[in-house]
Write a protein that holds these residues in place. Sequence first.
Motif, mmCIF file in Angstrom:
data_model
loop_
_atom_site.group_PDB
_atom_site.id
_atom_site.type_symbol
_atom_site.label_atom_id
_atom_site.label_comp_id
_atom_site.label_asym_id
_atom_site.label_seq_id
_atom_site.Cartn_x
_atom_site.Cartn_y
_atom_site.Cartn_z
ATOM 1 N N GLU A 1 0.814 -1.217 0.000
ATOM 2 C CA GLU A 1 0.000 0.000 0.000
ATOM 3 C C GLU A 1 0.846 1.265 0.000
ATOM 4 O O GLU A 1 0.536 2.229 -0.697
ATOM 5 N N ASN A 2 1.917 1.276 0.821
ATOM 6 C CA ASN A 2 2.702 2.496 0.980
ATOM 7 C C ASN A 2 4.099 2.129 1.474
ATOM 8 O O ASN A 2 4.297 1.871 2.658
ATOM 9 N N VAL A 3 5.064 2.108 0.553
ATOM 10 C CA VAL A 3 6.431 1.710 0.884
ATOM 11 C C VAL A 3 7.022 2.601 1.968
ATOM 12 O O VAL A 3 7.635 2.113 2.920
ATOM 13 N N SER A 4 6.836 3.894 1.840
ATOM 14 C CA SER A 4 7.397 4.825 2.824
ATOM 15 C C SER A 4 6.839 4.567 4.216
ATOM 16 O O SER A 4 7.590 4.506 5.197
ATOM 17 N N ALA A 5 5.539 4.429 4.300
ATOM 18 C CA ALA A 5 4.914 4.169 5.603
ATOM 19 C C ALA A 5 5.402 2.849 6.188
ATOM 20 O O ALA A 5 5.650 2.750 7.397
ATOM 21 N N LYS B 1 9.040 3.216 7.433
ATOM 22 C CA LYS B 1 9.055 4.037 8.655
ATOM 23 C C LYS B 1 8.507 3.244 9.842
ATOM 24 O O LYS B 1 9.012 3.366 10.957
ATOM 25 N N ALA B 2 7.490 2.434 9.593
ATOM 26 C CA ALA B 2 6.925 1.602 10.672
ATOM 27 C C ALA B 2 7.951 0.594 11.156
ATOM 28 O O ALA B 2 8.076 0.350 12.360
ATOM 29 N N VAL B 3 8.716 0.022 10.223
ATOM 30 C CA VAL B 3 9.753 -0.937 10.613
ATOM 31 C C VAL B 3 10.861 -0.230 11.389
ATOM 32 O O VAL B 3 11.372 -0.758 12.368
ATOM 33 N N LEU B 4 11.218 0.967 10.958
ATOM 34 C CA LEU B 4 12.244 1.725 11.682
ATOM 35 C C LEU B 4 11.819 2.015 13.117
ATOM 36 O O LEU B 4 12.660 2.144 14.005
ATOM 37 N N ALA B 5 10.526 2.115 13.340
ATOM 38 C CA ALA B 5 10.024 2.420 14.682
ATOM 39 C C ALA B 5 10.016 1.193 15.602
ATOM 40 O O ALA B 5 9.849 1.339 16.808
ATOM 41 N N HIS C 1 15.951 3.766 3.096
ATOM 42 C CA HIS C 1 15.340 3.242 4.323
ATOM 43 C C HIS C 1 16.027 1.952 4.760
ATOM 44 O O HIS C 1 16.230 1.712 5.943
ATOM 45 N N VAL C 2 16.393 1.117 3.789
ATOM 46 C CA VAL C 2 17.081 -0.135 4.105
ATOM 47 C C VAL C 2 18.402 0.164 4.805
ATOM 48 O O VAL C 2 18.742 -0.453 5.814
ATOM 49 N N ALA C 3 19.145 1.102 4.266
ATOM 50 C CA ALA C 3 20.419 1.466 4.884
ATOM 51 C C ALA C 3 20.206 1.924 6.320
ATOM 52 O O ALA C 3 20.978 1.579 7.221
ATOM 53 N N ALA C 4 19.150 2.675 6.561
ATOM 54 C CA ALA C 4 18.849 3.135 7.921
ATOM 55 C C ALA C 4 18.511 1.959 8.832
ATOM 56 O O ALA C 4 18.956 1.908 9.982
ATOM 57 N N VAL C 5 17.751 1.008 8.327
ATOM 58 C CA VAL C 5 17.389 -0.164 9.138
ATOM 59 C C VAL C 5 18.634 -0.967 9.472
ATOM 60 O O VAL C 5 18.858 -1.352 10.617
ATOM 61 N N VAL C 6 19.470 -1.218 8.479
ATOM 62 C CA VAL C 6 20.684 -2.002 8.708
ATOM 63 C C VAL C 6 21.583 -1.288 9.714
ATOM 64 O O VAL C 6 22.111 -1.909 10.640
#
Length: 185
Positions: A124-128, A131-135, A161-166
Amino acid sequence: RVVPFLCAVLVATVPCRAAQAMTDPQAGPLKERVERALAHSHLDEQLETLSQVGEKLPLDEIPAALKLADGLEKLCERGVLRDATLKRWARLAPDQAFAAIAALPESRNKADTIRYAAVRLTQENVSAATKAVLALPAGAGHGIVVILRAMAIGGEEALHHVAAVVGRLGGDGDAAELIAGLVAD
């Protein structure tokens, strides 16, 4: 002549509707549907029917179904109804489902259902979704499905976003190599 005919039709349809309510796992109020599912004599039939109830819930019945699941006697009954209900919620309102699942205590059930909700949210929304996973709490380990799906859908934005998660998860070397390989491709 019309009145007797209408009376006959009415009398004939009432038993049909009652019979349908007995055989259709989706007919009637939620509590009755669950009770009918539990009335099956074989456990596999009970669990299959409970799953069907959860899989076809309207959005407004989901909170009641989760509460009802918590009150079921057997662990397997609770698990089947809860899992089917959470997955249904993820199909209908993935952002709400993801947030609710993320708040649950850590368990195998949570890991499975949050992955499912994350994939639905990503669709539905890649950005959302990212961001939810980052939280999620660091080390929760629920992000890989979102990461892979986000990369397939969102391209460059998802890679950031992947780089931020890693990085947040401590810079896992395998994950960094996976990202580098996918970027190179």
